[in-house]
Design a protein around this motif. Structure first.
Motif, PDB file in Angstrom:
ATOM      1  N   ILE A 169       0.834  -1.209   0.000  1.00 44.29           N
ATOM      2  CA  ILE A 169       0.000   0.000   0.000  1.00 44.29           C
ATOM      3  C   ILE A 169       0.862   1.249   0.000  1.00 44.29           C
ATOM      4  N   TYR A 170       1.919   1.234   0.786  1.00 40.39           N
ATOM      5  CA  TYR A 170       2.840   2.375   0.851  1.00 40.39           C
ATOM      6  C   TYR A 170       3.458   2.667  -0.517  1.00 40.39           C
ATOM      7  N   ILE A 171       3.890   1.636  -1.214  1.00 44.81           N
ATOM      8  CA  ILE A 171       4.502   1.813  -2.535  1.00 44.81           C
ATOM      9  C   ILE A 171       3.480   2.332  -3.542  1.00 44.81           C
ATOM     10  N   ASN A 172       2.280   1.784  -3.511  1.00 46.31           N
ATOM     11  CA  ASN A 172       1.249   2.232  -4.458  1.00 46.31           C
ATOM     12  C   ASN A 172       0.872   3.691  -4.229  1.00 46.31           C
ATOM     13  N   ARG A 173       0.719   4.080  -2.976  1.00 46.66           N
ATOM     14  CA  ARG A 173       0.365   5.469  -2.701  1.00 46.66           C
ATOM     15  C   ARG A 173       1.515   6.419  -2.995  1.00 46.66           C
ATOM     16  N   ALA A 174       2.741   5.997  -2.726  1.00 46.32           N
ATOM     17  CA  ALA A 174       3.895   6.848  -3.053  1.00 46.32           C
ATOM     18  C   ALA A 174       4.027   7.026  -4.564  1.00 46.32           C
ATOM     19  N   THR A 175       3.749   5.966  -5.327  1.00 43.34           N
ATOM     20  CA  THR A 175       3.782   6.076  -6.784  1.00 43.34           C
ATOM     21  C   THR A 175       2.722   7.045  -7.286  1.00 43.34           C
ATOM     22  N   ALA A 176       1.523   6.972  -6.703  1.00 41.92           N
ATOM     23  CA  ALA A 176       0.438   7.856  -7.135  1.00 41.92           C
ATOM     24  C   ALA A 176       0.704   9.312  -6.759  1.00 41.92           C
ATOM     25  N   CYS A 177       1.380   9.537  -5.633  1.00 44.18           N
ATOM     26  CA  CYS A 177       1.575  10.909  -5.156  1.00 44.18           C
ATOM     27  C   CYS A 177       2.862  11.556  -5.670  1.00 44.18           C
ATOM     28  N   PHE A 178       3.948  10.777  -5.751  1.00 43.54           N
ATOM     29  CA  PHE A 178       5.248  11.365  -6.071  1.00 43.54           C
ATOM     30  C   PHE A 178       5.948  10.713  -7.260  1.00 43.54           C
ATOM     31  N   GLY A 179       5.434   9.618  -7.798  1.00 44.13           N
ATOM     32  CA  GLY A 179       6.090   8.952  -8.915  1.00 44.13           C
ATOM     33  C   GLY A 179       6.886   7.733  -8.484  1.00 44.13           C
ATOM     34  N   VAL A 180       7.309   6.947  -9.485  1.00 38.45           N
ATOM     35  CA  VAL A 180       7.978   5.677  -9.194  1.00 38.45           C
ATOM     36  C   VAL A 180       9.371   5.873  -8.599  1.00 38.45           C
ATOM     37  N   THR A 181      10.022   6.971  -8.905  1.00 39.07           N
ATOM     38  CA  THR A 181      11.376   7.168  -8.365  1.00 39.07           C
ATOM     39  C   THR A 181      11.376   7.332  -6.850  1.00 39.07           C
ATOM     40  N   HIS A 182      10.245   7.742  -6.307  1.00 36.19           N
ATOM     41  CA  HIS A 182      10.163   7.912  -4.851  1.00 36.19           C
ATOM     42  C   HIS A 182      10.040   6.580  -4.127  1.00 36.19           C
ATOM     43  N   THR A 183       9.819   5.505  -4.854  1.00 34.63           N
ATOM     44  CA  THR A 183       9.601   4.196  -4.224  1.00 34.63           C
ATOM     45  C   THR A 183      10.889   3.424  -3.998  1.00 34.63           C
ATOM     46  N   ARG A 184      12.020   3.912  -4.509  1.00 32.65           N
ATOM     47  CA  ARG A 184      13.272   3.159  -4.361  1.00 32.65           C
ATOM     48  C   ARG A 184      13.631   2.950  -2.901  1.00 32.65           C
ATOM     49  N   GLN A 185      13.544   3.993  -2.128  1.00 29.13           N
ATOM     50  CA  GLN A 185      13.876   3.877  -0.706  1.00 29.13           C
ATOM     51  C   GLN A 185      12.904   2.937   0.009  1.00 29.13           C
ATOM     52  N   ILE A 186      11.653   2.928  -0.414  1.00 28.79           N
ATOM     53  CA  ILE A 186      10.659   2.049   0.216  1.00 28.79           C
ATOM     54  C   ILE A 186      10.980   0.593  -0.092  1.00 28.79           C
ATOM     55  N   TYR A 187      11.365   0.314  -1.344  1.00 28.11           N
ATOM     56  CA  TYR A 187      11.747  -1.054  -1.701  1.00 28.11           C
ATOM     57  C   TYR A 187      12.952  -1.521  -0.879  1.00 28.11           C
ATOM     58  N   GLU A 188      13.936  -0.660  -0.733  1.00 29.71           N
ATOM     59  CA  GLU A 188      15.123  -1.030   0.039  1.00 29.71           C
ATOM     60  C   GLU A 188      14.753  -1.311   1.500  1.00 29.71           C
ATOM     61  N   GLN A 189      13.877  -0.475   2.051  1.00 34.81           N
ATOM     62  CA  GLN A 189      13.443  -0.689   3.437  1.00 34.81           C
ATOM     63  C   GLN A 189      12.685  -2.000   3.580  1.00 34.81           C
ATOM     64  N   ALA A 190      11.832  -2.304   2.608  1.00 35.07           N
ATOM     65  CA  ALA A 190      11.067  -3.547   2.662  1.00 35.07           C
ATOM     66  C   ALA A 190      11.979  -4.763   2.607  1.00 35.07           C
ATOM     67  N   MET A 191      13.004  -4.735   1.764  1.00 29.62           N
ATOM     68  CA  MET A 191      13.912  -5.864   1.643  1.00 29.62           C
ATOM     69  C   MET A 191      14.743  -6.066   2.904  1.00 29.62           C
ATOM     70  N   ASP A 192      14.962  -5.014   3.664  1.00 28.94           N
ATOM     71  CA  ASP A 192      15.729  -5.137   4.908  1.00 28.94           C
ATOM     72  C   ASP A 192      14.883  -5.644   6.067  1.00 28.94           C
ATOM     73  N   VAL A 193      13.582  -5.363   6.046  1.00 20.20           N
ATOM     74  CA  VAL A 193      12.724  -5.651   7.199  1.00 20.20           C
ATOM     75  C   VAL A 193      11.977  -6.963   7.046  1.00 20.20           C
ATOM     76  N   LEU A 194      11.493  -7.265   5.847  1.00 17.07           N
ATOM     77  CA  LEU A 194      10.596  -8.397   5.643  1.00 17.07           C
ATOM     78  C   LEU A 194      11.352  -9.716   5.682  1.00 17.07           C
ATOM     79  N   PRO A 195      10.669 -10.832   5.935  1.00 20.77           N
ATOM     80  CA  PRO A 195      11.315 -12.155   5.864  1.00 20.77           C
ATOM     81  C   PRO A 195      11.727 -12.494   4.442  1.00 20.77           C
ATOM     82  N   ASP A 196      12.481 -13.590   4.290  1.00 18.75           N
ATOM     83  CA  ASP A 196      13.121 -13.905   3.008  1.00 18.75           C
ATOM     84  C   ASP A 196      12.128 -14.015   1.859  1.00 18.75           C
ATOM     85  N   ARG A 197      11.020 -14.668   2.098  1.00 15.47           N
ATOM     86  CA  ARG A 197      10.061 -14.888   1.005  1.00 15.47           C
ATOM     87  C   ARG A 197       9.511 -13.570   0.480  1.00 15.47           C
TER      88      ARG A 197
END
Length: 369
Positions: A169-197
């Motif tokens: 949801i965070y990525i979708n709303r960030a894309t709608a509000c600020f564009g796809v380039t704003h989602t890079r930091q969110i993706y990196e945060q998700a990969m650090d926090v979430l389990p392997d799968r």
């Protein structure tokens, strides 16, 4: 004041605190009485502190039907003060929803204070709906960056099973509000926090996004980082996706590097799986199992088979030198010929060959002369 469930008190002293009787009284006034008499009954229930969450919701609904909005919000305030989590969850969600619907952005600061008050002591499994309402308020009536801050807080405070969905949801709303380039930091945060799968899934989406943007080197780096979450024995989809990426955008060196990383990751997971074997399997017991006759029979068959193999190996080489027997013969010969401490050895004639014949002829000639 005595409690209704206190059996030591008489019935006359505790019957006035029976919620069922008060509920019947409130229904009667609501059906046959006036609005004022109905309010008095509900306020009496609140004063006795015997109300249930459903009583609070019913009373607030009655006040809203008569356009007493502020008075209904005060009833909600009394209700959330009376109950604790999780009983207060329904009261908070209804209260916040109706408050935002009533005032929108006119009383934004008051709405923010209510959301912060609701989230203050909220258990993590109930925070997701409240955060979504809070972020929606900021998107529609506040600032976009405030909404992104709310989503960011939500990814940290929601329950573990809800984190992946909240990141989506965070990525979708960030894309709608600020564009796809704003989602890079969110993706990196998700990969650090979430389990392997889940991290592997977000890594694939992140790499595909960078590929669409033409950032080939960034996409390759993401594939390399995500590969540590992808066991080649179970995650064929990820490795096929990376292989297709290298075929389309890489060269021979990058393809070889992908294969090397795949082998190393497979070895790592194989090593981990070998170390995770239960101790009962890794160290089998050596004591005979009397309760299992088949296991005992198999043990005896293996013992007989090992002995037969040993005898066959000895019979395969009849010319094998018996070192132990040779040593005993040598010792006997040494004892027999060692009279004066000097070892005597008889040399066969075959060693000298024709030389021995010439020596014999010379001896005969000497004797004849």
């Amino acid at each position: 004041k005595p409690s209704y469930y206190d059996r030591t008190e008489s019935v006359q002293n505790r019957v006035y605190r029976n919620l069922k009787l008060w509920s019947l009284y409130a229904d009667l006034e609501e059906s046959l009485g006036t609005f004022t008499s109905t309010k008095n009954v509900y306020y009496k229930i609140l004063d006795l502190k015997i109300a249930s969450p459903q009583i609070i919701l019913n009373f607030s609904e009655i006040l809203e039907e008569k356009n007493y909005f502020e008075e209904s919000f005060k009833v909600y305030e009394r209700g959330v003060a009376m109950f604790k989590w999780p009983l207060v969850f329904e009261l908070w969600t209804t209260y916040l929803t109706k408050f935002v619907k009533r005032y929108g952005g006119d009383k934004l600061e008051r709405a923010r204070d209510l959301f912060e008050q609701a989230l203050d002591k909220c258990p993590e499994k109930f925070t997701k709906p409240l955060f979504l309402l809070y972020a929606k308020l900021e998107e529609e009536h506040g600032l976009k960056r405030h909404a992104m801050a709310v989503y960011n807080r939500a990814t940290e405070l929601v329950a573990k099973e809800d984190k992946a969905e909240m990141f989506e949801i965070y990525i979708n709303r960030a894309t709608a509000c600020f564009g796809v380039t704003h989602t890079r930091q969110i993706y990196e945060q998700a990969m650090d926090v979430l389990p392997d799968r889940d991290a592997r899934s977000f890594g694939q989406r992140f790499a595909e996004l960078e590929t669409k943007l033409g950032e080939i080197d960034r996409a390759r780096t993401i594939y390399i980082h995500t590969s540590q979450f992808a066991d080649p024995r179970n995650c064929n989809e990820f490795w096929k996706l990376w292989q297709g990426f290298e075929v389309s955008h890489g060269n021979e060196d990058t393809f070889r590097e992908m294969l090397r990383i795949k082998r190393s990751v497979r070895d790592k997971y194989s090593t981990q799986s070998s170390f995770n074997v239960p101790p009962t399997d890794a160290a089998p017991t050596t004591e005979p199992v009397a309760d299992n006759p088949m296991a005992q029979l198999q043990k005896e068959v293996n013992f007989v088979r090992a002995n037969s193999q040993k005898q066959e190996s000895q019979a395969d080489n009849p010319d094998e030198i018996d070192l132990d027997g040779g040593d005993e013969d040598d010792e006997d010969e040494d004892d027999a010929g060692n009279d004066d401490g000097i070892v005597k050895q008889v040399i066969p004639d075959e060693v000298f060959g024709k030389l021995a014949e010439k020596v014999a002829e010379q001896e005969d000639t000497t004797i004849g002369s």
